[in-house]
Scaffold this active site. Structure first.
Site, PDB file in Angstrom:
ATOM      1  N   LEU A 137       0.830  -1.204   0.000  1.00 24.86           N
ATOM      2  CA  LEU A 137       0.000   0.000   0.000  1.00 24.86           C
ATOM      3  C   LEU A 137       0.864   1.253   0.000  1.00 24.86           C
ATOM      4  O   LEU A 137       0.757   2.104  -0.877  1.00 24.86           O
ATOM      5  CB  LEU A 137      -0.937   0.006   1.208  1.00 24.86           C
ATOM      6  CG  LEU A 137      -1.820   1.256   1.354  1.00 24.86           C
ATOM      7  CD1 LEU A 137      -2.800   1.370   0.188  1.00 24.86           C
ATOM      8  CD2 LEU A 137      -2.561   1.235   2.695  1.00 24.86           C
ATOM      9  N   HIS A 142       3.797   8.537  -0.770  1.00 25.96           N
ATOM     10  CA  HIS A 142       2.443   8.513  -0.221  1.00 25.96           C
ATOM     11  C   HIS A 142       2.380   7.469   0.886  1.00 25.96           C
ATOM     12  O   HIS A 142       2.221   6.282   0.640  1.00 25.96           O
ATOM     13  CB  HIS A 142       1.407   8.213  -1.314  1.00 25.96           C
ATOM     14  CG  HIS A 142       1.330   9.276  -2.359  1.00 25.96           C
ATOM     15  ND1 HIS A 142       0.623  10.447  -2.172  1.00 25.96           N
ATOM     16  CD2 HIS A 142       1.910   9.377  -3.580  1.00 25.96           C
ATOM     17  CE1 HIS A 142       0.759  11.218  -3.248  1.00 25.96           C
ATOM     18  NE2 HIS A 142       1.534  10.594  -4.115  1.00 25.96           N
ATOM     19  N   ALA A 248      -4.614  -4.903  11.521  1.00 26.15           N
ATOM     20  CA  ALA A 248      -3.219  -4.931  11.955  1.00 26.15           C
ATOM     21  C   ALA A 248      -3.001  -4.050  13.184  1.00 26.15           C
ATOM     22  O   ALA A 248      -2.225  -4.400  14.086  1.00 26.15           O
ATOM     23  CB  ALA A 248      -2.309  -4.491  10.817  1.00 26.15           C
ATOM     24  N   ARG A 249      -3.663  -2.906  13.234  1.00 28.38           N
ATOM     25  CA  ARG A 249      -3.517  -2.010  14.389  1.00 28.38           C
ATOM     26  C   ARG A 249      -3.976  -2.677  15.671  1.00 28.38           C
ATOM     27  O   ARG A 249      -3.430  -2.428  16.747  1.00 28.38           O
ATOM     28  CB  ARG A 249      -4.311  -0.721  14.149  1.00 28.38           C
ATOM     29  CG  ARG A 249      -3.705   0.187  13.101  1.00 28.38           C
ATOM     30  CD  ARG A 249      -4.691   1.235  12.641  1.00 28.38           C
ATOM     31  NE  ARG A 249      -4.113   2.061  11.588  1.00 28.38           N
ATOM     32  CZ  ARG A 249      -4.828   2.752  10.708  1.00 28.38           C
ATOM     33  NH1 ARG A 249      -6.154   2.726  10.768  1.00 28.38           N
ATOM     34  NH2 ARG A 249      -4.235   3.471   9.777  1.00 28.38           N
ATOM     35  N   GLN A 285      15.368   5.738  46.008  1.00 29.36           N
ATOM     36  CA  GLN A 285      14.073   6.372  45.740  1.00 29.36           C
ATOM     37  C   GLN A 285      13.856   6.680  44.266  1.00 29.36           C
ATOM     38  O   GLN A 285      12.777   6.439  43.716  1.00 29.36           O
ATOM     39  CB  GLN A 285      13.940   7.651  46.577  1.00 29.36           C
ATOM     40  CG  GLN A 285      13.834   7.406  48.070  1.00 29.36           C
ATOM     41  CD  GLN A 285      13.703   8.694  48.869  1.00 29.36           C
ATOM     42  OE1 GLN A 285      13.688   9.786  48.295  1.00 29.36           O
ATOM     43  NE2 GLN A 285      13.618   8.578  50.183  1.00 29.36           N
ATOM     44  N   GLY A 345      21.454   1.549  32.802  1.00 24.73           N
ATOM     45  CA  GLY A 345      22.685   2.284  32.572  1.00 24.73           C
ATOM     46  C   GLY A 345      23.349   1.888  31.259  1.00 24.73           C
ATOM     47  O   GLY A 345      22.684   1.623  30.258  1.00 24.73           O
ATOM     48  N   GLU A 369       1.348   1.747  10.318  1.00 26.91           N
ATOM     49  CA  GLU A 369      -0.088   1.583  10.570  1.00 26.91           C
ATOM     50  C   GLU A 369      -0.704   2.837  11.193  1.00 26.91           C
ATOM     51  O   GLU A 369      -1.599   2.762  12.024  1.00 26.91           O
ATOM     52  CB  GLU A 369      -0.362   0.370  11.479  1.00 26.91           C
ATOM     53  CG  GLU A 369       0.444  -0.861  11.201  1.00 26.91           C
ATOM     54  CD  GLU A 369       0.247  -1.422   9.796  1.00 26.91           C
ATOM     55  OE1 GLU A 369      -0.556  -0.871   9.029  1.00 26.91           O
ATOM     56  OE2 GLU A 369       0.919  -2.406   9.464  1.00 26.91           O
TER      57      GLU A 369
END
Length: 390
Positions: A137, A142, A248-249, A285, A345, A369
């Site tokens: 597609l 596009h 698909a989404r 924390q 890290g 998508e």
């Protein structure tokens, strides 16, 4: 040190609400990913290749076109399909992309809009993983606006002649069949194109920094001659390809939860064993805040996926609601991946851990998508009744 008092991966007991079949799909897919896929994925990611040898094994598990009925497909419900996508993407986005493209973008249009001859020829082999499909597609110029596609199909006697190019096509270089969408005098039509047809060429996209354990290609069609019965007979216009994208989404909004879970799991485990200043970093924390933020985002994403899955099975899911899941779950997964990388890290950038691989992959998942912008405007139109697309 006291023991944790909450399940970090299912605090709300969502698994307890699964049916026996749904639980079996999740468990068998998770086992396959851990035993067969994960040992190979880092090597393929580094090499920029897809483990195509797994295609038939995915077929044997019933994961290819699993939400379709008949023609050798498993015929599972939507939640089972979603759970499989979650577990596959916990391994790698390339695995889930392969299954999504095969089932939702290549098999679904043939199953939904194809002739009986097209279904019988392709669907059983695709369900077994013996024939791989792709979906043509998107074009070089596009992407978000497929209505402007330049690929054309013209009549020549009883035949069709296709000319044009498609880009960013998952599975393109390993496919035996392509569902290609083209402009015709009657509007946009879909064509079932065997990839060994003269004039059809797939050129793999190189130098990718994302979705490396996946094949991405450009399709070039030069005077590709097809018989009259190559066209999908039961759909005309953009509703054909857009309905496939919506399928698909749905898989993507579940898959993003899997990628996020893998990153959170790696960060939680690492924080509990990595010591600095005489104690595990999970005891600091700032690290706990990161873990809690990831946990909250993952829990909400899982809840959203399960709710949308139940709605799809009940027949009440709309494309606008799918946009909620695609937009927010991918966004949440990206943030979790980036935060997890920080917890690990410098170790977070290596392939010894899955986090950077998922973070890189999710950059592509956020784009294909429907970009974040497209889904934002889709939801804006749904909320206001006003379109901001033009």
């Amino acid at each position: 040190m006291s023991q944790p008092t909450i399940d970090p991966f299912d605090p709300l007991g969502l698994e307890a609400e699964l049916s026996d079949e749904e639980r079996l799909v999740a468990e068998s897919t998770r086992r396959f990913v851990r035993e067969r896929a994960l040992p190979e994925v880092p090597r393929h990611f580094e090499a920029g290749t897809f483990p195509v040898e797994l295609a038939k094994e995915l077929g044997e598990l019933g994961l290819l076109g699993m939400h379709l009925q008949g023609y050798g497909c498993a015929g599972t419900n939507a939640v089972s399909y979603g759970l499989a996508c979650l577990e596959l993407e916990a391994g790698d986005s390339g695995l889930r992309s392969f299954v999504s493209v095969q089932g939702s973008l290549a098999m679904f249009p043939i199953w939904r809009y194809g002739s009986e001859e097209q279904k019988e020829r392709w669907l059983p082999a695709m369900a077994r993983g013996e024939a791989i499909g792709c979906f043509g597609l998107t074009e070089p110029d596009h992407g978000s606006d497929p209505s402007g596609m330049r690929t054309r199909a013209r009549r020549d006697g009883d035949d069709w002649i296709l000319d044009g190019a498609k880009l960013w096509i998952t599975n393109g270089g390993i496919a035996q069949v392509a569902v290609v969408w083209a402009q015709t005098d009657d509007g946009i039509r879909g064509f079932v194109v065997p990839t060994d047809t003269p004039g059809f060429e797939a050129r793999d996209v190189g130098h990718k920094l994302s979705l490396r354990a996946s094949v991405t290609s450009e399709l070039v069609l030069t005077d590709v001659r097809l018989p009259a019965d190559a066209v999908l007979p039961d759909v005309v216009g953009l509703k054909g390809p857009l309905s496939c994208l919506n399928e698909a989404r749905f898989g993507i909004l579940w898959g993003a939860v899997g990628a996020a879970r893998a990153c959170f799991e790696a960060a939680l485990d690492y924080a509990g064993t990595r010591e600095q200043f005489g104690q595990p970093i999970a005891g600091f924390q700032l690290t706990q805040r990161k873990l809690v933020e990831m946990f909250l985002a993952l829990t909400k994403a899982a809840m959203l996926a399960h709710r949308l899955g139940r709605m799809k099975d009940a027949g009440t899911l709309t494309k606008d609601l799918v946009s909620i899941g695609k937009l927010d779950n991918v966004r949440a997964a990206l943030e979790i991946a980036r935060t997890a990388r920080g917890v690990l890290g410098a170790n977070g950038i290596t392939l010894e851990y899955p986090v950077m691989r998922h973070a890189a992959n999710l950059e592509s998942v956020a784009t294909y998508e429907g970009t974040e912008e497209i889904h934002t405007l889709t939801l804006g139109r749904a909320l206001t009744g006003l379109s901001a697309f033009t």
